[in-house]
Design a protein around this motif. Sequence first.
Motif, PDB file in Angstrom:
ATOM      1  N   HIS A 132       0.813  -1.224   0.000  1.00 23.77           N
ATOM      2  CA  HIS A 132       0.000   0.000   0.000  1.00 23.77           C
ATOM      3  C   HIS A 132       0.846   1.274   0.000  1.00 23.77           C
ATOM      4  O   HIS A 132       0.318   2.379   0.060  1.00 23.77           O
ATOM      5  CB  HIS A 132      -0.953  -0.024   1.201  1.00 23.77           C
ATOM      6  CG  HIS A 132      -1.748  -1.291   1.264  1.00 23.77           C
ATOM      7  ND1 HIS A 132      -2.643  -1.645   0.263  1.00 23.77           N
ATOM      8  CD2 HIS A 132      -1.747  -2.324   2.144  1.00 23.77           C
ATOM      9  CE1 HIS A 132      -3.160  -2.834   0.544  1.00 23.77           C
ATOM     10  NE2 HIS A 132      -2.627  -3.264   1.678  1.00 23.77           N
ATOM     11  N   ALA A 133       2.175   1.111  -0.058  1.00 26.67           N
ATOM     12  CA  ALA A 133       3.056   2.295  -0.052  1.00 26.67           C
ATOM     13  C   ALA A 133       3.036   2.982  -1.420  1.00 26.67           C
ATOM     14  O   ALA A 133       2.883   2.322  -2.446  1.00 26.67           O
ATOM     15  CB  ALA A 133       4.484   1.864   0.294  1.00 26.67           C
ATOM     16  N   ASP A 134       3.188   4.306  -1.393  1.00 29.73           N
ATOM     17  CA  ASP A 134       3.231   5.080  -2.629  1.00 29.73           C
ATOM     18  C   ASP A 134       4.695   5.161  -3.077  1.00 29.73           C
ATOM     19  O   ASP A 134       5.451   5.994  -2.580  1.00 29.73           O
ATOM     20  CB  ASP A 134       2.651   6.485  -2.352  1.00 29.73           C
ATOM     21  CG  ASP A 134       2.679   7.346  -3.603  1.00 29.73           C
ATOM     22  OD1 ASP A 134       2.815   6.775  -4.703  1.00 29.73           O
ATOM     23  OD2 ASP A 134       2.590   8.582  -3.463  1.00 29.73           O
ATOM     24  N   GLN A 135       5.090   4.247  -3.936  1.00 34.01           N
ATOM     25  CA  GLN A 135       6.489   4.199  -4.394  1.00 34.01           C
ATOM     26  C   GLN A 135       6.524   3.607  -5.809  1.00 34.01           C
ATOM     27  O   GLN A 135       5.585   2.920  -6.204  1.00 34.01           O
ATOM     28  CB  GLN A 135       7.361   3.405  -3.399  1.00 34.01           C
ATOM     29  CG  GLN A 135       6.814   2.075  -2.965  1.00 34.01           C
ATOM     30  CD  GLN A 135       7.111   0.961  -3.966  1.00 34.01           C
ATOM     31  OE1 GLN A 135       7.839   1.162  -4.914  1.00 34.01           O
ATOM     32  NE2 GLN A 135       6.522  -0.206  -3.751  1.00 34.01           N
ATOM     33  N   PRO A 136       7.584   3.871  -6.565  1.00 34.77           N
ATOM     34  CA  PRO A 136       7.564   3.513  -7.990  1.00 34.77           C
ATOM     35  C   PRO A 136       8.123   2.135  -8.341  1.00 34.77           C
ATOM     36  O   PRO A 136       8.234   1.819  -9.522  1.00 34.77           O
ATOM     37  CB  PRO A 136       8.471   4.584  -8.600  1.00 34.77           C
ATOM     38  CG  PRO A 136       9.484   4.842  -7.534  1.00 34.77           C
ATOM     39  CD  PRO A 136       8.772   4.671  -6.219  1.00 34.77           C
ATOM     40  N   PHE A 137       8.480   1.310  -7.332  1.00 33.95           N
ATOM     41  CA  PHE A 137       9.170   0.063  -7.666  1.00 33.95           C
ATOM     42  C   PHE A 137       8.181  -1.048  -8.025  1.00 33.95           C
ATOM     43  O   PHE A 137       7.204  -1.262  -7.318  1.00 33.95           O
ATOM     44  CB  PHE A 137      10.060  -0.378  -6.497  1.00 33.95           C
ATOM     45  CG  PHE A 137      11.098   0.660  -6.174  1.00 33.95           C
ATOM     46  CD1 PHE A 137      12.144   0.892  -7.058  1.00 33.95           C
ATOM     47  CD2 PHE A 137      11.012   1.438  -5.023  1.00 33.95           C
ATOM     48  CE1 PHE A 137      13.091   1.871  -6.796  1.00 33.95           C
ATOM     49  CE2 PHE A 137      11.945   2.418  -4.753  1.00 33.95           C
ATOM     50  CZ  PHE A 137      12.987   2.640  -5.639  1.00 33.95           C
ATOM     51  N   VAL A 138       8.472  -1.752  -9.124  1.00 39.19           N
ATOM     52  CA  VAL A 138       7.593  -2.870  -9.519  1.00 39.19           C
ATOM     53  C   VAL A 138       7.960  -4.136  -8.761  1.00 39.19           C
ATOM     54  O   VAL A 138       7.158  -5.065  -8.656  1.00 39.19           O
ATOM     55  CB  VAL A 138       7.655  -3.166 -11.036  1.00 39.19           C
ATOM     56  CG1 VAL A 138       7.097  -2.020 -11.845  1.00 39.19           C
ATOM     57  CG2 VAL A 138       9.066  -3.514 -11.481  1.00 39.19           C
ATOM     58  N   ALA A 139       9.184  -4.178  -8.256  1.00 37.17           N
ATOM     59  CA  ALA A 139       9.584  -5.330  -7.436  1.00 37.17           C
ATOM     60  C   ALA A 139      10.491  -4.838  -6.324  1.00 37.17           C
ATOM     61  O   ALA A 139      11.390  -4.022  -6.557  1.00 37.17           O
ATOM     62  CB  ALA A 139      10.315  -6.363  -8.290  1.00 37.17           C
ATOM     63  N   VAL A 140      10.222  -5.303  -5.112  1.00 36.95           N
ATOM     64  CA  VAL A 140      11.106  -5.014  -3.969  1.00 36.95           C
ATOM     65  C   VAL A 140      11.417  -6.353  -3.341  1.00 36.95           C
ATOM     66  O   VAL A 140      10.530  -7.161  -3.078  1.00 36.95           O
ATOM     67  CB  VAL A 140      10.468  -4.043  -2.958  1.00 36.95           C
ATOM     68  CG1 VAL A 140      10.183  -2.705  -3.605  1.00 36.95           C
ATOM     69  CG2 VAL A 140       9.206  -4.601  -2.344  1.00 36.95           C
ATOM     70  N   GLU A 141      12.699  -6.602  -3.143  1.00 33.10           N
ATOM     71  CA  GLU A 141      13.125  -7.957  -2.783  1.00 33.10           C
ATOM     72  C   GLU A 141      14.027  -7.949  -1.565  1.00 33.10           C
ATOM     73  O   GLU A 141      14.852  -7.046  -1.392  1.00 33.10           O
ATOM     74  CB  GLU A 141      13.903  -8.523  -3.982  1.00 33.10           C
ATOM     75  CG  GLU A 141      14.456  -9.902  -3.762  1.00 33.10           C
ATOM     76  CD  GLU A 141      15.448 -10.299  -4.844  1.00 33.10           C
ATOM     77  OE1 GLU A 141      16.537  -9.697  -4.931  1.00 33.10           O
ATOM     78  OE2 GLU A 141      15.129 -11.213  -5.620  1.00 33.10           O
TER      79      GLU A 141
END
Length: 452
Positions: free
Chosen positions: A339-348
């Motif tokens: 639900h965070a407003d951030q531009p990453f399509v993947a966070v690992e």
Amino acid sequence: MSSTLADALSAHVQGPVLVPGAPGYDEEVAAFNLAVPIRPDVVVGAAGVADVVAAVRLAREHGVPLRVQATGHGAERPLTSGVLVTTRRLDEVAVDPASRTATVGAGVRWAAVVERTAEHGLVPVVGSSSNVGVVGFLLGGGLGPLARSHGFGSDRLVGATVVTGTGEVVEAGDGEHADLLWALRGGKAAPGVVVAVRLALVEVPDLYAGALVFDTEHVEAVLRGWLAWTATADDLTTTSAAVVRMPPIDVVPEPLRGRTVLSLRFARPGPADDGERAAAPLRALAPALLDGLAPLAARDSDRIHGDPTTPAPVWTGGAGLAHVRDGFADAWLDAVGPHADQPFVAVELRHVAAPVPATRTAGEDAVAGRDAAFTLGLVTVGPEAAGVGPGAAERVLSAVRPWLADEANPNMSGGLPGRWRPDVAARLDAVRRRYDPDDVLGSRVPEPVDAG
Ligand SMILES: Cc1cc2nc3c(=O)[nH]c(=O)nc-3n(C[C@H](O)[C@H](O)[C@H](O)COP(=O)(O)OP(=O)(O)OC[C@H]3O[C@@H](n4cnc5c(N)ncnc54)[C@H](O)[C@@H]3O)c2cc1C
């Protein structure tokens, strides 16, 4: 750059020598990452060691910088001048089953090594994508889906043929040029062009591996549960968790299309029964949308992460984490949760804490990031990726600053700088000065600017 260098290269090099606008130039410089321009003044498609020697010597004589590209998976900064040597024609793979080693040309991708070694019941220690180039991966250390059981890929680098920054051909290994081999194991920027490497191979007869995919509503609980579970993970098990925004396109399987999911990757060498037992607490975290955990041939280990294989404009950033206790999960979910407003399509997050120093079979090295228990990775995709990524990554890193490790592995840092221990950085600098005194390869870290 005047045309004299291109003319001199054409006279001395067997492979193609191409300038912008020439037929074949665009194909020769093409990189996997499309986010940054790769437009050197001249590109040399090296057809053998002699071509590399000629390119390095001529670039040095003309005072022109030289860079190297295999696949362009690591293309993170624009290249708009100088000489680019491409290595894709250096494509030899020779396996010696008796010594359990493979000699691999600088243009080879992991997939080709795996294909040739698997027929002997052996595999190299690879990363998440077999599309990545062998040499670029090893230069950064190289952390893969079996990181905890098998260590860094460069732990198995036992020799290399290198054209140094002065144009000499040297064989590093068997006690010769030990400092150069040390630097190639994880030092990232090489003080020469590597033309071939010799790798120790391993046997992984059984592997239980794959991914559990959880839907959006379970992301938070699974992430928290997995982070807590990692403290209890056995020494052989490597896991990672990626929150991925699946695009709403046809190539994505129907249950995942357009959804934000958590992909929990798992790999454990050994019998399936043991793997199932080790994975049971993870399966119990929530009902999975897809359960892909099963016995897997080690040669297919690139299926565990399922990395993209099509070139795209991408910006990646990352760092190491010393630990994930004391509220890390809250900070991570606030910064990059579904639900965070951030531009990453993947966070690992990858659990990489290496439990077994004995996996360092090849001796000492310049790897950065052995002090990290986890790595974090951030991926943006699209034409704006390179513009948006760095600022957004800085905000994420600020949010998790208390947990950051001192060192940062360069392969996992993407477009952000790697960080080495000060003594390792100083020794790397000394090796680079010795093998590339004129800094033709641009491997030297610039002196800090004196603000006074
Ligand atoms: C989809 C994807 C998955 C990845 N997965 C992992 C992973 O699981 N683990 C991991 O550790 N890393 C991973 N990486 C990072 C990857 O290992 C690095 O980006 C690596 O540098 C790529 O090497 P390359 O040869 O394919 O790329 P290139 O862009 O061709 O090369 C990268 C750099 O390596 C140097 N280099 C390449 N060849 C030579 C040579 N012959 N001589 C001297 N210098 C050379 C050059 O400086 C060049 O700029 C991944 C990257 C991507 C895009």
